[in-house]
Design a protein around this motif. Structure first.
Motif, PDB file in Angstrom:
ATOM      1  N   THR A   3       0.823  -1.213   0.000  1.00  0.00           N
ATOM      2  CA  THR A   3       0.000   0.000   0.000  1.00  0.00           C
ATOM      3  C   THR A   3       0.849   1.252   0.000  1.00  0.00           C
ATOM      4  OG1 THR A   3      -1.775  -1.162   1.153  1.00  0.00           O
ATOM      5  CG2 THR A   3      -1.817   1.256   1.213  1.00  0.00           C
ATOM      6  N   ASN A   4       1.872   1.281   0.847  1.00  0.00           N
ATOM      7  CA  ASN A   4       2.770   2.435   0.869  1.00  0.00           C
ATOM      8  C   ASN A   4       4.176   2.001   1.244  1.00  0.00           C
ATOM      9  OD1 ASN A   4       2.543   2.347   3.846  1.00  0.00           O
ATOM     10  ND2 ASN A   4       0.520   3.220   3.466  1.00  0.00           N
ATOM     11  N   VAL A   5       5.137   2.658   0.615  1.00  0.00           N
ATOM     12  CA  VAL A   5       6.555   2.324   0.783  1.00  0.00           C
ATOM     13  C   VAL A   5       7.331   3.610   1.017  1.00  0.00           C
ATOM     14  CG1 VAL A   5       8.608   1.457  -0.402  1.00  0.00           C
ATOM     15  CG2 VAL A   5       6.440   0.242  -0.643  1.00  0.00           C
ATOM     16  N   ALA A   6       8.147   3.639   2.061  1.00  0.00           N
ATOM     17  CA  ALA A   6       9.055   4.758   2.311  1.00  0.00           C
ATOM     18  C   ALA A   6      10.397   4.443   1.672  1.00  0.00           C
ATOM     19  CB  ALA A   6       9.221   4.993   3.808  1.00  0.00           C
ATOM     20  N   LEU A  22      13.289   7.898  10.607  1.00  0.00           N
ATOM     21  CA  LEU A  22      12.609   6.704  11.116  1.00  0.00           C
ATOM     22  C   LEU A  22      11.530   7.045  12.133  1.00  0.00           C
ATOM     23  CD1 LEU A  22      15.565   4.164  11.474  1.00  0.00           C
ATOM     24  CD2 LEU A  22      13.828   4.279   9.669  1.00  0.00           C
ATOM     25  N   THR A  23      11.583   8.231  12.731  1.00  0.00           N
ATOM     26  CA  THR A  23      10.534   8.640  13.668  1.00  0.00           C
ATOM     27  C   THR A  23       9.339   9.271  12.966  1.00  0.00           C
ATOM     28  OG1 THR A  23      11.516  10.828  14.053  1.00  0.00           O
ATOM     29  CG2 THR A  23      12.226   9.035  15.501  1.00  0.00           C
ATOM     30  N   GLU A  24       9.438   9.503  11.678  1.00  0.00           N
ATOM     31  CA  GLU A  24       8.298  10.059  10.937  1.00  0.00           C
ATOM     32  C   GLU A  24       7.124   9.072  10.986  1.00  0.00           C
ATOM     33  OE1 GLU A  24       7.632  12.809   9.466  1.00  0.00           O
ATOM     34  OE2 GLU A  24       9.495  13.819   8.890  1.00  0.00           O
ATOM     35  N   PRO A  25       5.916   9.537  11.312  1.00  0.00           N
ATOM     36  CA  PRO A  25       4.766   8.630  11.386  1.00  0.00           C
ATOM     37  C   PRO A  25       4.537   7.838  10.104  1.00  0.00           C
ATOM     38  CG  PRO A  25       4.221  10.732  12.400  1.00  0.00           C
ATOM     39  CD  PRO A  25       5.562  10.901  11.760  1.00  0.00           C
ATOM     40  N   ASP A  26       4.713   8.477   8.942  1.00  0.00           N
ATOM     41  CA  ASP A  26       4.474   7.772   7.684  1.00  0.00           C
ATOM     42  C   ASP A  26       5.545   6.732   7.392  1.00  0.00           C
ATOM     43  OD1 ASP A  26       2.068   8.966   7.069  1.00  0.00           O
ATOM     44  OD2 ASP A  26       2.973  10.593   5.918  1.00  0.00           O
ATOM     45  N   ALA A  28       7.110   5.074   9.961  1.00  0.00           N
ATOM     46  CA  ALA A  28       6.798   4.031  10.942  1.00  0.00           C
ATOM     47  C   ALA A  28       5.608   3.177  10.511  1.00  0.00           C
ATOM     48  CB  ALA A  28       6.521   4.671  12.299  1.00  0.00           C
ATOM     49  N   ALA A  29       4.662   3.789   9.778  1.00  0.00           N
ATOM     50  CA  ALA A  29       3.458   3.072   9.359  1.00  0.00           C
ATOM     51  C   ALA A  29       3.580   2.417   7.993  1.00  0.00           C
ATOM     52  CB  ALA A  29       2.271   4.039   9.348  1.00  0.00           C
ATOM     53  N   ALA A  30       4.666   2.652   7.276  1.00  0.00           N
ATOM     54  CA  ALA A  30       4.816   2.122   5.923  1.00  0.00           C
ATOM     55  C   ALA A  30       4.868   0.598   5.934  1.00  0.00           C
ATOM     56  CB  ALA A  30       6.076   2.687   5.274  1.00  0.00           C
ATOM     57  N   ASP A  31       4.353   0.007   4.859  1.00  0.00           N
ATOM     58  CA  ASP A  31       4.434  -1.446   4.721  1.00  0.00           C
ATOM     59  C   ASP A  31       5.881  -1.914   4.616  1.00  0.00           C
ATOM     60  OD1 ASP A  31       1.651  -1.581   4.645  1.00  0.00           O
ATOM     61  OD2 ASP A  31       1.583  -1.499   2.462  1.00  0.00           O
TER      62      ASP A  31
END
Length: 247
Positions: A3-6, A22-26, A28-31
């Motif tokens: 769904t989402n990749v950083a 790595l502390t960014e919410p997006d 931390a929540a990335a697949d």
């Protein structure tokens, strides 16, 4: 399908910048977190590799030219950059082995983008240069062997973020986490269903002080001052890189 990749590129052994991203919410929540090369060649190589190893299967690693060169340096090849020679000497054997085994490219299917090819410099080479203003014929050359179903290519290497179309194929460069050209901050990208170029602010003064205090690299303070403060503008970098893209 993801769904989402950083995407984090060109960390270059700078732990405070990596930790900020790595502390960014997006993130931390990335697949998945994809690392598009040049991970450890810098003042905190062991610490950066250990922090990324802690991510386990949440991270997908791709080889950059600097990663390859660290392995070559451990085999006795002298590199032109002293920080890379120093960094190679710091790594544990297991870390060298991991870098040696990294793939040159990875292709993943991402929601809204389909198959996405990740590489460091170009799909065919880990150190050739392509830029936001590279001519179309050059892009055609470097993409000649990319499967037609791949409509998005993510690369790094030049430390400057951009997105552009190349004959209906989207090219994304997330910029650099640890050695940005054009302004301070840690640059990265978020993919799915579209593409977002992101920048993470952090306390640059504190980060420079930390690198200088924690690294045993003799010029750690100078490295941090030059790169974490982004002393090189994008204009400067483009002028240096431009002759290398075949124009």
């Amino acid at each position: 399908m993801l769904t989402n990749v950083a995407v984090l590129s060109d960390i270059h052994g700078v732990l405070p910048a990596l930790e900020a991203v790595l502390t960014e919410p997006d993130v931390a929540a990335a697949d998945l977190i994809v690392l598009t090369g040049d991970i450890a060649a810098g003042p905190q190589p062991v610490e950066v590799l250990d922090r990324l190893a802690d991510l386990g299967d949440r991270a997908c690693w791709v080889r950059g030219n600097a990663d390859r060169e660290l392995v070559e340096a451990r085999a006795g090849h002298r590199l032109p950059f002293e920080v890379s020679n120093w960094a190679a000497a710091q790594l544990r054997d297991d870390q060298v082995d991991r870098l040696a085994q990294l793939p040159r490219t990875v292709t993943l299917t991402i929601d809204g983008l389909g198959p996405v090819l990740f590489c460091h410099a170009t799909p065919r080479d880990d150190e050739e240069v392509v830029l936001v203003d590279t001519r179309m014929a050059r892009w055609a050359e470097v993409f000649a062997d990319v499967p037609p179903e791949v409509r998005t290519v993510v690369c790094g290497h030049t430390h400057m973020p951009f997105t552009r179309l190349v004959d209906r194929r989207l090219v994304v460069n997330p910029g650099s986490v640890g050695m940005p050209y054009g302004g301070p901050g840690a640059y990265w990208a978020l993919l799915g269903p579209g593409v977002q170029l992101r920048r993470t602010d952090f306390d640059v003064d504190a980060a420079c002080a930390r690198v200088a205090a924690e690294s045993t690299y003799p010029d750690a303070a100078g490295f941090a001052d030059e790169y974490l403060r982004s002393r090189h503008s994008d204009s400067d970098a483009l002028a240096v890189f431009a002759p290398r893209d075949g124009r």
